[in-house]
Design a protein around this motif. Structure first.
Motif, PDB file in Angstrom:
ATOM      1  N   ILE A 293       0.871  -1.181   0.000  1.00  0.00           N
ATOM      2  CA  ILE A 293       0.000   0.000   0.000  1.00  0.00           C
ATOM      3  C   ILE A 293       0.906   1.229   0.000  1.00  0.00           C
ATOM      4  N   PHE A 294       0.694   2.107  -0.981  1.00  0.00           N
ATOM      5  CA  PHE A 294       1.479   3.339  -1.077  1.00  0.00           C
ATOM      6  C   PHE A 294       0.625   4.512  -0.588  1.00  0.00           C
ATOM      7  N   ILE A 295       1.224   5.330   0.263  1.00  0.00           N
ATOM      8  CA  ILE A 295       0.570   6.524   0.789  1.00  0.00           C
ATOM      9  C   ILE A 295       1.457   7.732   0.522  1.00  0.00           C
ATOM     10  N   ASP A 296       0.876   8.800  -0.063  1.00  0.00           N
ATOM     11  CA  ASP A 296       1.574  10.086  -0.118  1.00  0.00           C
ATOM     12  C   ASP A 296       1.196  10.856   1.138  1.00  0.00           C
ATOM     13  N   LEU A 297       2.190  11.143   1.985  1.00  0.00           N
ATOM     14  CA  LEU A 297       1.961  11.864   3.238  1.00  0.00           C
ATOM     15  C   LEU A 297       2.339  13.321   3.036  1.00  0.00           C
ATOM     16  N   ARG A 298       1.481  14.225   3.487  1.00  0.00           N
ATOM     17  CA  ARG A 298       1.682  15.654   3.263  1.00  0.00           C
ATOM     18  C   ARG A 298       1.704  16.412   4.576  1.00  0.00           C
ATOM     19  N   ASP A 299       2.655  17.332   4.704  1.00  0.00           N
ATOM     20  CA  ASP A 299       2.607  18.334   5.764  1.00  0.00           C
ATOM     21  C   ASP A 299       2.990  19.661   5.125  1.00  0.00           C
ATOM     22  N   ARG A 300       3.222  20.678   5.921  1.00  0.00           N
ATOM     23  CA  ARG A 300       3.438  22.004   5.326  1.00  0.00           C
ATOM     24  C   ARG A 300       4.715  22.065   4.492  1.00  0.00           C
ATOM     25  N   SER A 301       5.648  21.139   4.712  1.00  0.00           N
ATOM     26  CA  SER A 301       6.902  21.165   3.964  1.00  0.00           C
ATOM     27  C   SER A 301       6.766  20.535   2.591  1.00  0.00           C
ATOM     28  N   GLY A 302       5.801  19.632   2.412  1.00  0.00           N
ATOM     29  CA  GLY A 302       5.654  18.947   1.140  1.00  0.00           C
ATOM     30  C   GLY A 302       5.192  17.510   1.324  1.00  0.00           C
ATOM     31  N   ILE A 303       5.563  16.634   0.380  1.00  0.00           N
ATOM     32  CA  ILE A 303       5.049  15.263   0.343  1.00  0.00           C
ATOM     33  C   ILE A 303       6.189  14.254   0.337  1.00  0.00           C
ATOM     34  N   ILE A 304       5.963  13.119   0.990  1.00  0.00           N
ATOM     35  CA  ILE A 304       6.891  11.988   0.946  1.00  0.00           C
ATOM     36  C   ILE A 304       6.075  10.713   0.775  1.00  0.00           C
ATOM     37  N   GLN A 305       6.651   9.750   0.096  1.00  0.00           N
ATOM     38  CA  GLN A 305       5.946   8.485  -0.145  1.00  0.00           C
ATOM     39  C   GLN A 305       6.212   7.492   0.981  1.00  0.00           C
ATOM     40  N   LEU A 306       5.120   6.891   1.482  1.00  0.00           N
ATOM     41  CA  LEU A 306       5.202   5.835   2.477  1.00  0.00           C
ATOM     42  C   LEU A 306       4.845   4.511   1.818  1.00  0.00           C
ATOM     43  N   ILE A 307       5.469   3.428   2.287  1.00  0.00           N
ATOM     44  CA  ILE A 307       5.118   2.081   1.818  1.00  0.00           C
ATOM     45  C   ILE A 307       4.731   1.224   3.012  1.00  0.00           C
TER      46      ILE A 307
END
Length: 599
Positions: free
Chosen positions: A42-56
Motif C-alpha cells: 500500500i502506497f501513501i503520499d503523506l503531506r505536511d506544510r513542507s511537502g510530500i513523501i511516499q510511504l510504503i
C-alpha cells in the motif's frame, strides 16, 4: 477510535528527510494526500506544510495491525508513522523534493479520520472561490497556498530584521481610536462605557506615528492591520496589512533610499530576485501624460502621444470641440491593424465605461493607406500627421480619445492595460519598480465644493510652490511619493508639514476653520506646540506586495482568512446579527424598517 501520539515524537517534517537519512528510522506526521493499494503493498503520499513523501506499507515488513489500518486510510486522515528510509527502486519521481526516497512503515497510528472533502486538496484544483473560502481551512492545506503563507511569514521576518538593523523601533499604535472622516469610510465601534459614542478602527496609524516623532522616537515601524469600509477589488480588503514607517530629520531622498534598500533586500533574500537600484523616478505629470495613470505599468510600451496640435485645424468636431483643460491623445497598438471590427467595437464599449463618448480609430494598412472611423473629415496631410505623431507603421492600430484630460487619461490608461492583457504582454516574472513623485497637493471635489487633500492634510507642499497657496492652490505640488510595481501601487508616503503657519494655511485651503481642525486633529496640533522635528514616512501595502511576489492575481491568495467582495467572511458568516441584550448595553437599536428596505 482515534489514537494518540503518546510515546511518539515527530523527528522530521516530510521534506526534511533526504537520501542522507537512508537506513535511519524516522517518525513522520501529517495528512494522507493519496492512497494506492496494490494488495501486498500500500502506497501513501503523506503531506505536511513542507511537502510530500511516499510511504510504503509492506505486508512483510509493516506490523499486522498497522497494515490492516493502512487499508482503511482515506484522503485527509491525519496519521503518525514510524519507519525506515530507503532509496526508491527504479521509480524515482524527479518532480518531488523527496522523489528518490520512500519510508517503509513499521508502525501506523490514525490520529484523526476525515470525511470526504468538498473538493480535492491539491494544487491547481479548479474549485469555485465561494466553496474554497467557505472551507478555507481545507483550502489552506493546498501546497500553493501554504507556500504563499510561509513566504509571507518569511518576508515579514526579513522586513523586521532589516528595519531593526537600520535602528528602527517597532512600536504598536492603538486599534480603537477617534474617527477623523476624510476619504474612505471608517469602521465604527460603539462604546458601552460611554453610551452614544464610538471608536473608529484605524485606516492608518498616521496621526500616532507623527506623535511618535514628536516623542523623540526618530525611527518607527510597524507591520500593522488597518481597516477601510470601502468597495473591494482584487487588490483590496476591508482589513489589510501595511508596513508602516516614519522617520525624523529626513527628506524625500532619504525615505526613497531606505525603502529601495528594504525592498531590494527582501526580494533577494525571499524569492531570489535582484532589484536594480536606484529605481526609476517619474513625476506625476509625466506619468499621466505618458501612461494615463499615476501607477503606470512599464513592462510594455503603448505610451500616450499628444495629437492636439496635429488635429487642431481639422474639421472633425470631436477633435476640436474639447474642453479648455482637454486634449486629443492616442495610443498605438503596434501590429494590431488586423483586429476585427467586433473586437474594435468591444474596445469602444470598454472605453465608454471610463467616460469616453466614442473611440476614434485609425488603421494603417500594409500598403500604407489608411482605414479610419473619421477619415471623411480629414485631409490626407492630417491623417499623415496623426500617423507620424503616433510613430505609426503599416499594420498598426491607433486608438484616440478627445475630451478633458481627466477622461482622456482614464480612457487611454485603461485601454492600454486592457490591450496588454489580451496580448499577454504582462510578464509576471518581470518586476518593474517605479517611483511617482510630485503629486498635486490638492484635488477639487465638486460634491463638497472645496479642495480635498490628495494624500492627507499633513502633507508638505514643495517649497518652491508655497507662494501658490494664495494665488493658485490647485497647481501646488506635494512632497509626496508612491512606489509602483507592475502597475500596482505598492505604497506611498510624504514629507509632513511641521510648521504651524503652513499647517494653518493647509486647513484653510481644505475649508476647515481653526475650531474644526482642532476638533478633528487637536491632539496632534497640540503636540506640535512643543517642538516637532521635520519628519516623513511611508506605508507599503504588505498584502499587495505578497500578491506580486507570489505572482497571484488576488490578495485573497496571500491572506489566511480573507473577506469576499461584499466584505463578508464565508467561513464564519461574519458580519452577523447580535442579541438584543448586547445592543441594549451599547444603547443601540436597529431600525428594522431600514433593514428590511435593504433586503
Amino acid at each position: 477510535m482515534a489514537e494518540t501520539m503518546s510515546g511518539m515524537t515527530r523527528s522530521h517534517r516530510c521534506t526534511e528527510v533526504s537520501n542522507e537519512n537512508t537506513g535511519e528510522t524516522v517518525t513522520l506526521m501529517g495528512w494522507v494526500q493519496k492512497r494506492r493499494n496494490l494488495g501486498s503493498l500500500i502506497f501513501i503520499d503523506l503531506r505536511d506544510r513542507s511537502g510530500i513523501i511516499q510511504l510504503i506499507f509492506d505486508e512483510n515488513e509493516t506490523d499486522k495491525d498497522g497494515f490492516a489500518k493502512a487499508e482503511t486510510l482515506r484522503s485527509e486522515f491525519v496519521i503518525a508513522v514510524a519507519g525506515t528510509v530507503r532509496m526508491r527502486e527504479g521509480n524515482v519521481n524527479s518532480g518531488m523534493a523527496t522523489g528518490d526516497i520512500e519510508v517503509v512503515v513499521k508502525e501506523l497510528r490514525i490520529l484523526s479520520e476525515s470525511e470526504t472533502p468538498p473538493f480535492p486538496v491539491e494544487e491547481g484544483v479548479n474549485t469555485k472561490d465561494e466553496l474554497r473560502l467557505k472551507y478555507r481551512y481545507l483550502d489552506l492545506r493546498r501546497p500553493n497556498l501554504q507556500r504563499n503563507i510561509i513566504l509571507r511569514s518569511q518576508v515579514a521576518t526579513g522586513i523586521r530584521k532589516f528595519l531593526t538593523e537600520e535602528e528602527f523601533l517597532e512600536i504598536e499604535t492603538p486599534v480603537l481610536t477617534k474617527s477623523t472622516p476624510e476619504g474612505a469610510r471608517d469602521y465604527l465601534v460603539p462604546s458601552r462605557v460611554h453610551p452614544g459614542t464610538f471608536y473608529a478602527l484605524p485606516q492608518s496609524p498616521q496621526l500616532f506615528k507623527q506623535l511618535l516623532m514628536c516623542s523623540g522616537f526618530d525611527r518607527y515601524f510597524q507591520i500593522v492591520k488597518c481597516f477601510r469600509d470601502e468597495d473591494l477589488r482584487a487588490d483590496r480588503q476591508p482589513e489589510f496589512t501595511q508596513v508602516d514607517m516614519e522617520l525624523s530629520f529626513v527628506d524625500v531622498d532619504d525615505v526613497i533610499d531606505l525603502t529601495e534598500r528594504l525592498i531590494a533586500n527582501v526580494f533577494l533574500e525571499s524569492i531570489g530576485v535582484e532589484v536594480q537600484l536606484p529605481m526609476t523616478r517619474m513625476t506625476y505629470k509625466e506619468a499621466m501624460e505618458r501612461f494615463g495613470s499615476d501607477k503606470p505599468d512599464t513592462r510594455f510600451g503603448m505610451e500616450l502621444k499628444d495629437l492636439t496640435d496635429a488635429v487642431k485645424d481639422c474639421e472633425f468636431k470631436a477633435f476640436t470641440d474639447i474642453p479648455g483643460d482637454g486634449s486629443v491623445r492616442g495610443i498605438n497598438a503596434v501590429g494590431q491593424g488586423g483586429t476585427s471590427r467586433k473586437k474594435i467595437d468591444a474596445l469602444v464599449e470598454y472605453a465608454k465605461g471610463f467616460g469616453a463618448k466614442g473611440l476614434p480609430y485609425l488603421i494603417i494598412n500594409e500598403d500604407g493607406s489608411y482605414k479610419s472611423s473619421f477619415s471623411k473629415f480629414m485631409t490626407q496631410e492630417e491623417m499623415e500627421a496623426i500617423a507620424a505623431a503616433m510613430e505609426g507603421k503599416p499594420g498598426d492600430l491607433i486608438l484616440i480619445s478627445a475630451d478633458s484630460n481627466k477622461v482622456v487619461f482614464d480612457v487611454l490608461g485603461n485601454l492600454r492595460l486592457e490591450i496588454a492583457r489580451s496580448l499577454e504582454l504582462l510578464d509576471k516574472d518581470q518586476y518593474n519598480f517605479l517611483w511617482v513623485t510630485e503629486f498635486p497637493l490638492l484635488e477639487w471635489s465638486p460634491e463638497q465644493d472645496r479642495f480635498t487633500a490628495m494624500h492627507h492634510p499633513f502633507t508638505m507642499p514643495m517649497e518652491e510652490d508655497l507662494p501658490l497657496i494664495d494665488t493658485n492652490p490647485g497647481a501646488i505640488r506635494a512632497k509626496a511619493y508612491d512606489i509602483v510595481l507592475n502597475g500596482t501601487e505598492l505604497g506611498g508616503g510624504s514629507v509632513r508639514i511641521y510648521q504651524n503657519d503652513v499647517q494653518e494655511k493647509m486647513f484653510n485651503l481644505l475649508g476647515f476653520s481653526q475650531e474644526e481642525a482642532y476638533d478633528r486633529f487637536g491632539f496632534l496640533l497640540n503636540a506640535f506646540k512643543y517642538g516637532v522635528p521635520p519628519h516623513a514616512g511611508l506605508a507599503l501595502g504588505f498584502d499587495r506586495m505578497m500578491m506580486l511576489m507570489t505572482k497571484e492575481d488576488s490578495i485573497r491568495d496571500v491572506i489566511a482568512f480573507p473577506k469576499v467582495k461584499d466584505a463578508s467572511c464565508l467561513l464564519t458568516a461574519a458580519p452577523g446579527a447580535v442579541e438584543e441584550k448586547q445592543l441594549a448595553e451599547l444603547c443601540l437599536k436597529i431600525d428594522k424598517s431600514e433593514k428590511e428596505g435593504q433586503q
